[in-house]
Design a protein around this motif. Structure first.
Motif, PDB file in Angstrom:
ATOM      1  N   ALA A 139       0.812  -1.218   0.000  1.00  0.00           N
ATOM      2  CA  ALA A 139       0.000   0.000   0.000  1.00  0.00           C
ATOM      3  C   ALA A 139       0.843   1.265   0.000  1.00  0.00           C
ATOM      4  O   ALA A 139       0.395   2.321  -0.454  1.00  0.00           O
ATOM      5  N   HIS A 140       2.108   1.168   0.488  1.00  0.00           N
ATOM      6  CA  HIS A 140       2.988   2.335   0.526  1.00  0.00           C
ATOM      7  C   HIS A 140       3.942   2.348  -0.659  1.00  0.00           C
ATOM      8  O   HIS A 140       5.108   2.729  -0.538  1.00  0.00           O
ATOM      9  N   PHE A 195      -6.831  -1.965   2.593  1.00  0.00           N
ATOM     10  CA  PHE A 195      -6.180  -0.684   2.863  1.00  0.00           C
ATOM     11  C   PHE A 195      -6.808   0.424   2.033  1.00  0.00           C
ATOM     12  O   PHE A 195      -7.332   0.203   0.934  1.00  0.00           O
ATOM     13  N   SER A 196      -6.757   1.610   2.603  1.00  0.00           N
ATOM     14  CA  SER A 196      -6.995   2.831   1.849  1.00  0.00           C
ATOM     15  C   SER A 196      -5.608   3.370   1.505  1.00  0.00           C
ATOM     16  O   SER A 196      -4.603   2.678   1.685  1.00  0.00           O
ATOM     17  N   ARG A 197      -5.552   4.601   1.060  1.00  0.00           N
ATOM     18  CA  ARG A 197      -4.238   5.161   0.723  1.00  0.00           C
ATOM     19  C   ARG A 197      -3.354   5.322   1.961  1.00  0.00           C
ATOM     20  O   ARG A 197      -2.130   5.293   1.853  1.00  0.00           O
ATOM     21  N   HIS A 198      -3.976   5.448   3.161  1.00  0.00           N
ATOM     22  CA  HIS A 198      -3.162   5.770   4.335  1.00  0.00           C
ATOM     23  C   HIS A 198      -3.403   4.879   5.547  1.00  0.00           C
ATOM     24  O   HIS A 198      -2.741   5.052   6.566  1.00  0.00           O
ATOM     25  N   ILE A 199      -4.337   3.933   5.484  1.00  0.00           N
ATOM     26  CA  ILE A 199      -4.575   3.025   6.610  1.00  0.00           C
ATOM     27  C   ILE A 199      -4.694   1.599   6.084  1.00  0.00           C
ATOM     28  O   ILE A 199      -5.427   1.340   5.130  1.00  0.00           O
ATOM     29  N   VAL A 200      -3.986   0.673   6.716  1.00  0.00           N
ATOM     30  CA  VAL A 200      -4.071  -0.750   6.373  1.00  0.00           C
ATOM     31  C   VAL A 200      -4.598  -1.501   7.590  1.00  0.00           C
ATOM     32  O   VAL A 200      -4.176  -1.239   8.722  1.00  0.00           O
ATOM     33  N   THR A 201      -5.523  -2.428   7.366  1.00  0.00           N
ATOM     34  CA  THR A 201      -6.195  -3.123   8.468  1.00  0.00           C
ATOM     35  C   THR A 201      -6.434  -4.577   8.096  1.00  0.00           C
ATOM     36  O   THR A 201      -6.765  -4.884   6.952  1.00  0.00           O
ATOM     37  N   THR A 222       3.787  -2.201  -7.536  1.00  0.00           N
ATOM     38  CA  THR A 222       2.738  -2.203  -6.507  1.00  0.00           C
ATOM     39  C   THR A 222       1.499  -1.457  -6.988  1.00  0.00           C
ATOM     40  O   THR A 222       0.381  -1.820  -6.622  1.00  0.00           O
ATOM     41  N   ALA A 223       1.684  -0.429  -7.826  1.00  0.00           N
ATOM     42  CA  ALA A 223       0.520   0.275  -8.375  1.00  0.00           C
ATOM     43  C   ALA A 223      -0.314  -0.663  -9.238  1.00  0.00           C
ATOM     44  O   ALA A 223      -1.554  -0.620  -9.213  1.00  0.00           O
ATOM     45  N   ASN A 224       0.356  -1.514 -10.006  1.00  0.00           N
ATOM     46  CA  ASN A 224      -0.366  -2.511 -10.800  1.00  0.00           C
ATOM     47  C   ASN A 224      -1.073  -3.522  -9.903  1.00  0.00           C
ATOM     48  O   ASN A 224      -2.219  -3.912 -10.163  1.00  0.00           O
ATOM     49  N   ALA A 225      -0.408  -3.946  -8.828  1.00  0.00           N
ATOM     50  CA  ALA A 225      -1.031  -4.893  -7.909  1.00  0.00           C
ATOM     51  C   ALA A 225      -2.275  -4.287  -7.269  1.00  0.00           C
ATOM     52  O   ALA A 225      -3.278  -4.973  -7.043  1.00  0.00           O
ATOM     53  N   MET A 226      -2.231  -2.986  -6.997  1.00  0.00           N
ATOM     54  CA  MET A 226      -3.370  -2.319  -6.376  1.00  0.00           C
ATOM     55  C   MET A 226      -4.596  -2.320  -7.283  1.00  0.00           C
ATOM     56  O   MET A 226      -5.731  -2.304  -6.801  1.00  0.00           O
ATOM     57  N   VAL A 227      -4.375  -2.357  -8.599  1.00  0.00           N
ATOM     58  CA  VAL A 227      -5.509  -2.423  -9.527  1.00  0.00           C
ATOM     59  C   VAL A 227      -6.316  -3.689  -9.261  1.00  0.00           C
ATOM     60  O   VAL A 227      -7.543  -3.664  -9.164  1.00  0.00           O
ATOM     61  N   ALA A 228      -5.615  -4.812  -9.151  1.00  0.00           N
ATOM     62  CA  ALA A 228      -6.299  -6.082  -8.903  1.00  0.00           C
ATOM     63  C   ALA A 228      -6.879  -6.133  -7.497  1.00  0.00           C
ATOM     64  O   ALA A 228      -7.984  -6.655  -7.284  1.00  0.00           O
TER      65      ALA A 228
END
Length: 761
Positions: A495-496, A578-584, A534-540
């Motif tokens: 996420a970061h 995760f959002s852009r700034h919090i992972v849970t 990681t940006a590509n991974a975030m798409v999926a």
């Protein structure tokens, strides 16, 4: 000739005169330096004299107040608690048998009764060691240790060490030995939250100090230098060694008789340590995490934290902590009753710094000390697929690459075939949709190309520290056990933008008055993955929420991505997002009665084998955590790889793309229509828990209904043929996936006739 000699004498005379004048000029400088040094020495002595006269010898009561360490939430004002309550009772040492004090003397300062009380050489050595190495070295005599404890937290500095020396000197000159020893015994920390000999006697033996036996006094005296480490309940071998040493010295110094020595061959039995109210609920988990983090940093010992009088500011956000604790401990999940037997683990962290914002370790620390977020383990399930996906992206594979998503399929070297959840077949499907719907067969194919070794390596780089099998294709299906905290760390890295920031719960450690800082968290990250990858991974991962197994999380109303997971045997379910700034992340499992294994998670409400419940917890928590926070989109990658990968050997090759509806298989189009229909039905169910039920079980229901209507096997083979969308196995020909090839991320396993299905979606 004579004239020449005369000139020579004159020259020598002038030279000598110049030398005398030079010496006359230097003399005042030397005197000035000498007088200045003498002045400084006199001033120093006078200053020390003034300091000696002004310094007050502290009472045991005042020392108790100076040593309390308080731990705060991230606002620095609201206290979580302290490291053990100040369990101290000041007593008169006249009531104690002589052997109690002599045991302490034997352990800590054998020459106490005859020495001057101070060791100036030892003070200088400790000062140099403290300043040059950063470690803490105390005084060598009981008198110095008493003084050092009063100034604990300040003695790393020259001024602090000077104060300690002056105080020790004054104590030695103005108090008799018995008084010094009594004050020392009333203030020393003995572990188990006990300060002073009276509290220690009660904590270890359940009796008053005046009733201690020789053996009990020797045990307590022996562990003084490191009581939390040498407590017999922690390390009986070390405690025994220290005990025998004290008994030996007491005999040599004639503090005990030969008969008493003969009766002291075995370590006395201690009672079980009891928890305190300050550790009740979630506070014990937080305080223990703080302690462990600081001790593991090498900057502090446990005993220093208990006695140092520090102000510790954590990263825990009280509002988020309260929200997570309430959600995960509740017996109600949106109107659904949660079984008492199941356990949850949860953690939330700041993506940008690695600061831990909230932790769910359990309902009550006093009841169960095992931390569900950092110590308990569960099978990661399909949350591991993300690391295989990232490996493919690193190899230049586009998310639009098509793979055969039918089920079951066989793989070289595996005795059993692998199925998707509910035996569902997806036809030809892109990597994005394969992750969104957690298609087992696609990720087994993908792991063949990426290799299990690389999947394990990427997981380790991201932050997984538990053992990951490197020689099994099944590692992409999450057959290995992990901690919730590891999954949060790994997804924080993704996420970061590929930067790993070590998770931490301590922001800073300062003196009680805030004037000195002893520790600050390192928030500098390490770039372990390309930000483009990681940006590509975030798409999926985003597609998991918008169109896949995590659709319930759309109700958060913000841009989030994530991945669900289910253990091979339905013993655990989880969701990390995760959002852009919090992972849970949240995980749920069902411990067996003896606690040695996990049983199948029971079905409750609409959560078949618990599937969908962690997603519900994530959704409810993130709604509150992101309330009032401006939405922020995920980054866009500069490159998206090549369909079929470099050389076109991945999946169905470089000539198959998902760029248009026409390029999709009939099977996939049918699947999408079914998904849309099921979404409409789930949206009409009413409550969020019913939505969660619909999302977690819809594939199983679809598969079962198709199987019942067909009455025959319609499973596709591993060759990739598109034989329709049913994919349910019925009759006796269905394959059994075995013990290791069935992990996925749905809520249940579905069986139709004799065929065994996978346990996930």
């Amino acid at each position: 000739m004579s004239s020449h000699k005369t000139n020579g004498r004159n020259a020598r005379g002038k030279s000598a005169l110049r030398g005398q004048n030079a010496r006359k000029k230097k003399r005042p400088v030397g005197k000035y330096i000498l007088f200045s040094l003498l002045g400084l020495i006199i001033a120093g002595i006078a200053g020390l004299g003034i300091a000696y006269a002004a310094i007050e010898i502290p009472s045991p009561e005042s020392m108790a107040l100076s040593q309390k360490t308080t731990v705060y939430y991230n606002d620095g004002k609201t206290a979580i608690g302290s490291f053990q309550q100040q369990n101290r009772q000041i007593i008169s040492c006249s009531t104690l048998p002589d052997y109690v004090g002599n045991a302490v003397v034997a352990s800590e300062n054998r020459t106490f009764w005859s020495d001057s009380g101070i060791d100036l050489r030892g003070i200088a050595r400790a000062l140099v060691n403290n300043i040059t190495t950063g470690s803490r070295q105390g005084g060598s005599t009981i008198t110095q240790q008493y003084a050092e404890r009063y100034y604990l937290g300040e003695t790393e500095t020259y001024l602090g060490k000077l104060k300690e020396a002056i105080l020790a000197l004054k104590i030695a000159q103005t108090q008799d030995k018995s008084t010094v020893l009594c004050n020392y015994m009333n203030t020393i920390y003995f572990g188990r939250g006990a300060y002073g000999i009276q509290a220690a006697a009660q904590a270890y033996f359940g009796k008053d100090a005046k009733d201690l036996s020789v053996q009990e006094a020797a045990l307590l005296a022996g562990i003084i230098p490191a009581p939390s480490v040498w407590d017999p309940a922690v390390d009986q071998t070390a405690a025994t060694k220290r005990y025998n040493r004290v008994i030996k010295i007491m005999k040599e110094e004639k503090y005990i008789t030969s008969e008493q020595t003969a009766a002291s061959t075995t370590l006395p039995q201690t009672i079980q340590q009891s928890s305190t109210d300050s550790y009740a609920g979630d506070k014990g988990y937080l305080l223990t995490m703080v302690k462990n983090e600081l001790v593991n940093s090498g900057k502090f010992t446990e005993d220093q934290l208990y006695t140092g009088g520090y102000s510790i500011v954590t990263t825990i956000d009280k509002a988020k902590q309260d929200s997570m604790q309430q959600l995960a401990s509740s017996s109600d999940a949106g109107g659904v009753s949660v079984p008492d037997t199941i356990e949850n683990g949860g953690m939330s962290a700041d993506v940008d710094t690695g600061a831990i914002l909230a932790v769910y370790g359990g309902k009550d620390y006093n009841t169960k000390q095992l931390n569900n977020a950092t110590q308990a383990i569960y099978q990661a399930g399909s949350t591991m697929k993300t690391f295989t996906l990232l490996g493919a992206i690193q190899d230049g594979v586009s998310l639009n690459t098509m793979f055969n998503g039918n089920s079951p399929q066989t793989f070289p070297g595996l005795a059993s075939s692998v199925s998707n959840y509910g035996y569902r077949s997806y036809g030809n499907i892109t990597l994005t949709n394969a992750l969104a719907n957690s298609v087992n067969t696609v990720f087994m194919q993908l792991n063949q190309k990426v290799t299990p070794q690389k999947t394990a390596s990427i997981a380790k780089q991201a932050g997984i520290t538990s053992s990951i099998q490197e020689d099994s294709l099944y590692n992409t299906l999450g057959i290995d056990a992990v901690h919730v905290s590891e999954i949060v760390q790994a997804y924080q890295t993704i996420a970061h933008d590929g930067m790993k920031n070590t998770l931490h719960i301590v922001e800073s450690v300062r003196s009680a008055d805030g004037t000195q800082t002893y520790y600050t968290a390192d928030t500098n990250g390490t770039q372990v993955f390309s930000s483009d990858d990681t940006a590509n991974a975030m798409v999926a991962l985003r597609a998991v929420v918008t169109q896949g197994t995590g659709r319930v999380a759309q109700s958060i109303g913000k841009t989030v991505g994530g991945k669900s997971g289910t253990a091979n045997d339905n013993s655990a379910v989880s969701f990390v997002g995760f959002s852009r700034h919090i992972v849970t992340a949240f995980a749920t499992w069902n411990p067996s009665d003896d606690g040695s294994t996990n049983d199948v998670v029971p079905t409750f409400g609409g959560y078949t084998n618990g599937g969908g419940y962690p997603t519900y917890l994530f959704t409810q928590y993130m709604k509150q955590a992101l309330a009032g926070v401006q939405d922020e989109a995920f980054p866009t990658a500069k490159g998206s790889g090549t369909v079929g990968g470099n050389g076109g050997s991945w999946g169905l090759g470089g000539d198959r793309s998902d760029s248009s509806n026409e390029s999709r298989s009939d099977s996939e189009n049918t699947q999408q229509r079914e998904t849309q229909s099921q979404n409409s039905q789930s949206q009409s169910q009413g409550t969020q828990s019913q939505n969660s039920q619909s999302q977690g079980t819809q594939n199983s229901q679809s598969s079962q209904s198709q199987s019942q209507s067909s009455g025959s096997s319609s499973s596709s083979s591993s060759s990739g043929s598109n034989s329709g969308t049913s994919g349910s196995t019925s009759g006796t020909s269905g394959s059994t996936s075995g013990n290791s090839g069935t992990t996925n991320d749905s809520s249940s396993s579905s069986q139709s006739g004799g065929g065994a299905a996978t346990s996930g979606n």
